[in-house]
Write an enzyme that holds these catalytic residues in place. Structure first.
Site, PDB file in Angstrom:
ATOM      1  N   HIS A 169      62.028  88.333  43.134  1.00 30.37           N
ATOM      2  CA  HIS A 169      63.299  88.268  42.413  1.00 30.37           C
ATOM      3  C   HIS A 169      63.467  86.928  41.689  1.00 30.37           C
ATOM      4  O   HIS A 169      64.332  86.793  40.835  1.00 30.37           O
ATOM      5  CB  HIS A 169      64.449  88.487  43.397  1.00 30.37           C
ATOM      6  CG  HIS A 169      65.555  89.365  42.891  1.00 30.37           C
ATOM      7  ND1 HIS A 169      65.440  90.236  41.830  1.00 30.37           N
ATOM      8  CD2 HIS A 169      66.845  89.510  43.323  1.00 30.37           C
ATOM      9  CE1 HIS A 169      66.587  90.871  41.635  1.00 30.37           C
ATOM     10  NE2 HIS A 169      67.449  90.443  42.522  1.00 30.37           N
TER      11      HIS A 169
ATOM     12  N   ASN B 175      71.169  93.521  38.812  1.00 30.45           N
ATOM     13  CA  ASN B 175      72.485  92.931  39.059  1.00 30.45           C
ATOM     14  C   ASN B 175      72.716  91.627  38.301  1.00 30.45           C
ATOM     15  O   ASN B 175      73.842  91.326  37.907  1.00 30.45           O
ATOM     16  CB  ASN B 175      72.706  92.729  40.552  1.00 30.45           C
ATOM     17  CG  ASN B 175      72.896  94.039  41.277  1.00 30.45           C
ATOM     18  OD1 ASN B 175      73.397  95.008  40.702  1.00 30.45           O
ATOM     19  ND2 ASN B 175      72.478  94.101  42.527  1.00 30.45           N
TER      20      ASN B 175
ATOM     21  N   ASP C  78      62.975  89.289  36.602  1.00 31.97           N
ATOM     22  CA  ASP C  78      62.003  90.202  37.195  1.00 31.97           C
ATOM     23  C   ASP C  78      62.286  91.630  36.724  1.00 31.97           C
ATOM     24  O   ASP C  78      63.429  91.987  36.485  1.00 31.97           O
ATOM     25  CB  ASP C  78      62.057  90.120  38.723  1.00 31.97           C
ATOM     26  CG  ASP C  78      63.431  90.457  39.277  1.00 31.97           C
ATOM     27  OD1 ASP C  78      64.414  89.798  38.893  1.00 31.97           O
ATOM     28  OD2 ASP C  78      63.545  91.405  40.078  1.00 31.97           O
TER      29      ASP C  78
ATOM     30  N   TYR D  66      64.334  82.037  49.514  1.00 29.81           N
ATOM     31  CA  TYR D  66      63.941  82.901  48.405  1.00 29.81           C
ATOM     32  C   TYR D  66      62.818  82.323  47.535  1.00 29.81           C
ATOM     33  O   TYR D  66      62.356  82.988  46.615  1.00 29.81           O
ATOM     34  CB  TYR D  66      65.157  83.217  47.532  1.00 29.81           C
ATOM     35  CG  TYR D  66      66.225  83.936  48.311  1.00 29.81           C
ATOM     36  CD1 TYR D  66      66.083  85.278  48.632  1.00 29.81           C
ATOM     37  CD2 TYR D  66      67.361  83.268  48.772  1.00 29.81           C
ATOM     38  CE1 TYR D  66      67.047  85.952  49.365  1.00 29.81           C
ATOM     39  CE2 TYR D  66      68.327  83.927  49.507  1.00 29.81           C
ATOM     40  CZ  TYR D  66      68.163  85.264  49.803  1.00 29.81           C
ATOM     41  OH  TYR D  66      69.121  85.922  50.544  1.00 29.81           O
TER      42      TYR D  66
ATOM     43  N   ASN E 105      73.599  88.261  41.680  1.00 28.44           N
ATOM     44  CA  ASN E 105      74.660  89.146  41.192  1.00 28.44           C
ATOM     45  C   ASN E 105      75.858  88.389  40.619  1.00 28.44           C
ATOM     46  O   ASN E 105      76.784  89.004  40.111  1.00 28.44           O
ATOM     47  CB  ASN E 105      75.101  90.128  42.277  1.00 28.44           C
ATOM     48  CG  ASN E 105      75.656  89.447  43.497  1.00 28.44           C
ATOM     49  OD1 ASN E 105      75.566  88.232  43.645  1.00 28.44           O
ATOM     50  ND2 ASN E 105      76.237  90.227  44.393  1.00 28.44           N
TER      51      ASN E 105
ATOM     52  N   PHE F 140      74.061  83.202  43.657  1.00 30.23           N
ATOM     53  CA  PHE F 140      73.222  84.371  43.874  1.00 30.23           C
ATOM     54  C   PHE F 140      73.151  85.259  42.638  1.00 30.23           C
ATOM     55  O   PHE F 140      74.035  85.262  41.788  1.00 30.23           O
ATOM     56  CB  PHE F 140      73.665  85.134  45.125  1.00 30.23           C
ATOM     57  CG  PHE F 140      73.227  84.426  46.373  1.00 30.23           C
ATOM     58  CD1 PHE F 140      71.907  84.509  46.807  1.00 30.23           C
ATOM     59  CD2 PHE F 140      74.108  83.638  47.080  1.00 30.23           C
ATOM     60  CE1 PHE F 140      71.484  83.828  47.925  1.00 30.23           C
ATOM     61  CE2 PHE F 140      73.699  82.946  48.207  1.00 30.23           C
ATOM     62  CZ  PHE F 140      72.376  83.045  48.638  1.00 30.23           C
TER      63      PHE F 140
END
Length: 193
Positions: A23, A117, A96, A18, A71, A69
């Site tokens: 994100h 999220n 973001d 990532y 969420n 993560f």
């Protein structure tokens, strides 16, 4: 209610997969704060993230990049806030924002999660929506397009340049934010040419 900021949490997803994705724009802000102010982050399992501290114009502020993560990032933010007795009003969350073009930043006091999220989990874990948000524009892929794939993709070079320039402006305004002069910071960010 205090307007001073004692914790800045930048949102993103952990792992090499990532790095550089849209994100992770919140991570980029925290990284730039560390770079400009000589800070460093260390993994701290108690808080589920990378944690550090910087001093800017005499103001100490904790930095957090949750390493769980997106969420579930509220767990890290809430754990650190509880440990250091930081109320939601003294937390700035950088994230973001699909609804803003690249290179655009907005400061926002309180509010909903807008479908994000990470913000949704932070609201739930803190039991409050009353934290400050630094919304980092990444643009929207357009109606009917794959939003998940878009936010987990890397921005085009010109978009990344615009985002980096905006983040540099936000870092320059950090002293005002830490001092609680949010109206000044908002005015300068929101009237960027």
């Amino acid at each position: 209610m205090s307007d001073s900021i004692r914790l800045i949490a930048g949102l993103g997803n952990p792992g090499e997969k990532y790095v550089g994705t849209r994100h992770n724009a919140g991570f980029w802000f925290v990284d730039e704060l560390c770079r400009r102010h000589g800070g460093s982050l260390r993994s701290d399992a108690r808080f589920g993230g990378d944690v550090g501290k910087i001093t800017v114009d005499g103001f100490d502020v904790l930095l957090l990049k949750p390493q769980i993560f997106m969420n579930r990032s509220g767990r890290a933010v809430a754990a650190l806030a509880r440990f250091f007795k930081i109320p939601p009003e003294e937390i700035l969350v950088a994230h973001d924002e699909l609804d803003l073009p690249p290179g655009t930043l907005r400061l926002k006091r309180s509010g909903g999660h807008g479908g994000h999220n990470g913000l949704r989990d932070i609201c739930q874990q803190l039991g409050s929506r009353d934290f400050l948000r630094l919304r980092i524009g990444i643009d929207h892929p357009g109606p009917g397009n794959d939003v998940v794939g878009y936010v987990l993709g890397r921005p085009h070079a010109d978009h990344r340049t615009a985002i980096d320039e905006a983040l540099a402006q936000a870092v320059a305004l950090t002293p005002a934010m830490l001092a609680g002069d949010l109206d000044k910071a908002m005015q300068q960010l929101h009237t960027k040419a």
